[in-house]
Design a protein around this motif. Structure first.
Motif, mmCIF file in Angstrom:
data_model
loop_
_atom_site.group_PDB
_atom_site.id
_atom_site.type_symbol
_atom_site.label_atom_id
_atom_site.label_comp_id
_atom_site.label_asym_id
_atom_site.label_seq_id
_atom_site.Cartn_x
_atom_site.Cartn_y
_atom_site.Cartn_z
ATOM 1 N N SER A 177 5.822 0.822 -3.598
ATOM 2 C CA SER A 177 6.439 -0.417 -3.134
ATOM 3 C C SER A 177 6.021 -0.740 -1.709
ATOM 4 C CB SER A 177 7.958 -0.294 -3.227
ATOM 5 O OG SER A 177 8.603 -1.375 -2.610
ATOM 6 N N ASN A 178 6.047 0.258 -0.833
ATOM 7 C CA ASN A 178 5.706 0.032 0.566
ATOM 8 C C ASN A 178 4.269 -0.439 0.733
ATOM 9 O OD1 ASN A 178 7.676 2.938 1.550
ATOM 10 N ND2 ASN A 178 8.336 0.851 1.121
ATOM 11 N N LEU A 179 3.357 0.099 -0.066
ATOM 12 C CA LEU A 179 1.966 -0.339 -0.012
ATOM 13 C C LEU A 179 1.810 -1.722 -0.629
ATOM 14 C CD1 LEU A 179 0.166 3.009 -0.907
ATOM 15 C CD2 LEU A 179 0.311 1.929 1.343
ATOM 16 N N PHE A 180 2.452 -1.948 -1.774
ATOM 17 C CA PHE A 180 2.326 -3.220 -2.487
ATOM 18 C C PHE A 180 2.815 -4.397 -1.641
ATOM 19 C CE2 PHE A 180 4.249 -6.361 -5.451
ATOM 20 C CZ PHE A 180 3.086 -6.785 -6.075
ATOM 21 N N LEU A 181 3.954 -4.201 -0.964
ATOM 22 C CA LEU A 181 4.536 -5.272 -0.164
ATOM 23 C C LEU A 181 4.067 -5.245 1.294
ATOM 24 C CD1 LEU A 181 8.175 -5.177 -1.592
ATOM 25 C CD2 LEU A 181 6.447 -6.942 -2.007
ATOM 26 N N GLY A 182 3.201 -4.276 1.623
ATOM 27 C CA GLY A 182 2.679 -4.198 2.979
ATOM 28 C C GLY A 182 3.732 -3.869 4.008
ATOM 29 N N SER A 183 4.723 -3.052 3.620
ATOM 30 C CA SER A 183 5.869 -2.815 4.494
ATOM 31 C C SER A 183 5.585 -1.805 5.599
ATOM 32 C CB SER A 183 7.062 -2.337 3.659
ATOM 33 O OG SER A 183 7.430 -3.323 2.720
ATOM 34 N N GLY A 184 4.748 -0.807 5.324
ATOM 35 C CA GLY A 184 4.453 0.215 6.310
ATOM 36 C C GLY A 184 4.349 1.586 5.672
ATOM 37 N N LEU A 185 4.141 2.609 6.515
ATOM 38 C CA LEU A 185 3.919 3.972 6.056
ATOM 39 C C LEU A 185 5.071 4.868 6.497
ATOM 40 C CD1 LEU A 185 0.146 4.302 7.075
ATOM 41 C CD2 LEU A 185 1.071 3.562 4.866
ATOM 42 N N PHE A 186 5.614 5.624 5.570
ATOM 43 C CA PHE A 186 6.698 6.551 5.897
ATOM 44 C C PHE A 186 6.181 7.652 6.823
ATOM 45 C CE2 PHE A 186 9.370 10.287 5.152
ATOM 46 C CZ PHE A 186 10.628 9.741 5.361
#
Length: 436
Positions: free
Chosen positions: A295-304
């Motif tokens: 999800s984070n990659l798909f929506l471009g949210s960031g890296l944990f």
């Protein structure tokens, strides 16, 4: 042992601790035997050690060449978003407004909710997931539909009604009072009924008023063995918005903390844009970060930030976050998790990723000793993995030189086809057709 004993011969993999911090955490039996009775684990050890202990006439199911491991545990997923998986958007907030909210509006129809729940649960089982922490919608009907189907299948599931009283379409809004009242009714109906658990579920701070979050905290205090699930610090635009809505809070996470929503069994999705003060508070309260790499990659949210989390011993678990996440497969989720780690300069061992998807998930849910391992007395939720499930995976498996290499190949190259069978409480609830 009783006469209803069942035995399964294969390689066995489970964990007694986090392999990142304990070199003896991985329990591996190349030729193993899993023995169950009455839906629970009786023993798990080498085949040669356990064969003589079986009652006369016990059928040994032969899965040699395959790997049996505890069922996967997905700690953050949205069943109403099943039909919008893979929908294009420029980021989290546009994605919610364009796809999520209109789709969730249909779940006031319990028949529709039941049909989606049936497909969703079948998809989890096809991918080897036997327990999940699930978001429903604002409608109580969506919760009743989900738990009704899960209970009928005797799955161990966690779910809750979304609480949302602002900053969303009118047809999806409740009120602080109605959300608390409906949630309490659902708790009394479903929490600890069979293998079902309830999660108090404010969607995220922007869609809940301070009054609603405080009532959610009061519910969490009144029902301390329920779960709490919400989102935090997923996206920079979202973080900025929360600062505008709650200017007196030190951070996004602090909004929830002030309302009594941080404790054991509290699940916080994403946790990307936290600082060390937040991470320390997560650790101190035993609140869990549910990491959602696809999800984070798909929506471009960031890296944990794995290094930041490990430094402060912040509890972490693994999640698909469908439908922002792009796969129900925890193997594919491990694939993306590894890449997120590499982009942050971290190498995640395959054994740690499998731990996160099994015992790590159970610990996050405070269910160690119930699910997530083959310790004696655990519920017999387990899956059968096939290292020869595709031509490419079969070819790579033939050249692996260690358990770590084999598990890494499964994580990088595996998908739903790798799940030969899924068992819940000792009952086969999915078996892959030979022709698929």
């Amino acid at each position: 042992m009783t006469s209803n004993v069942q035995a399964y011969r294969a390689s066995l993999l489970h964990f007694c601790n986090d392999p990142a911090f304990d070199e003896h955490a991985t329990l591996w039996h190349t030729d193993g035997l899993l023995v169950i009775a009455d839906g629970k684990v009786v023993a798990a050890d080498d085949y040669d050690k356990l064969l003589s202990t079986l009652p006369a006439g016990t059928t040994v199911h032969d899965w040699r060449g395959k790997i049996i491991t505890p069922g996967f545990i997905d700690t953050h997923v949205h069943y109403p978003q099943t039909d919008i998986i893979g929908s294009p958007a420029s980021g989290l907030l546009p994605w919610l407004n364009t796809y999520t909210f209109p789709t969730e509006g249909r779940f006031d129809d319990e028949a529709h909710a039941t049909e989606v729940a049936d497909f969703f649960l079948a998809e989890l089982l096809r991918n080897g997931t036997t327990t999940a922490a699930v978001y429903c919608t604002v409608h109580p009907q969506s919760v009743n539909a989900f738990f009704g189907r899960s209970h009928a299948l005797n799955l161990r599931m966690i779910a809750g009604k979304v609480m949302m009283d602002r900053n969303a379409p009118e047809f999806l809004l409740d009120t602080p009072e109605s959300s608390a009242r409906d949630s309490e009714t659902l708790i009394n109906r479903w929490h600890n009924k069979g293998r079902q658990h309830y999660a108090i579920t404010p969607r995220f701070a922007p869609t809940s008023s301070d009054a609603q979050l405080k009532l959610a905290g009061e519910l969490a205090s009144q029902y301390p063995d329920t779960y709490i699930q919400t989102h935090v610090a997923e996206n920079t635009d979202e973080v900025k918005w929360v600062k505008e809505l709650f200017p007196d809070s030190r951070s996004y996470l602090d909004v929830y903390d002030r309302c009594g929503l941080m404790r054991k069994r509290a699940l916080y999705a994403h946790c990307i844009w936290l600082d060390d003060g937040d991470r320390a508070r997560m650790a101190a309260t035993h609140s869990v970060a549910t990491v959602c790499p696809t999800s984070n990659l798909f929506l471009g949210s960031g890296l944990f930030d794995f290094a930041g989390a490990d430094k402060l011993h912040m509890p972490v678990s693994l999640a698909t976050d469908v439908g922002g996440g792009t796969s129900f497969s925890m193997l594919q989720t491990m694939n993306e998790l590894y890449k997120v780690g590499r982009m942050s300069g971290i190498h995640l061992a395959a054994q740690r990723m499998f731990y996160m998807a099994t015992l790590g998930g159970a610990r996050a849910l405070q269910l160690e000793g119930t699910i997530g391992s083959f310790a004696t007395g655990c519920e017999a939720d387990f899956i059968v993995l096939d290292p020869q499930s595709t031509p490419l995976l079969s070819r790579r498996s033939a050249t692996t030189n260690s358990l770590e290499e084999q598990l890494f190949a499964l994580a990088m190259l595996g998908d739903d086809r790798t799940i030969t069978a899924t068992y819940s409480a000792g009952i086969c609830v999915h078996q892959r057709s030979a022709w698929i």
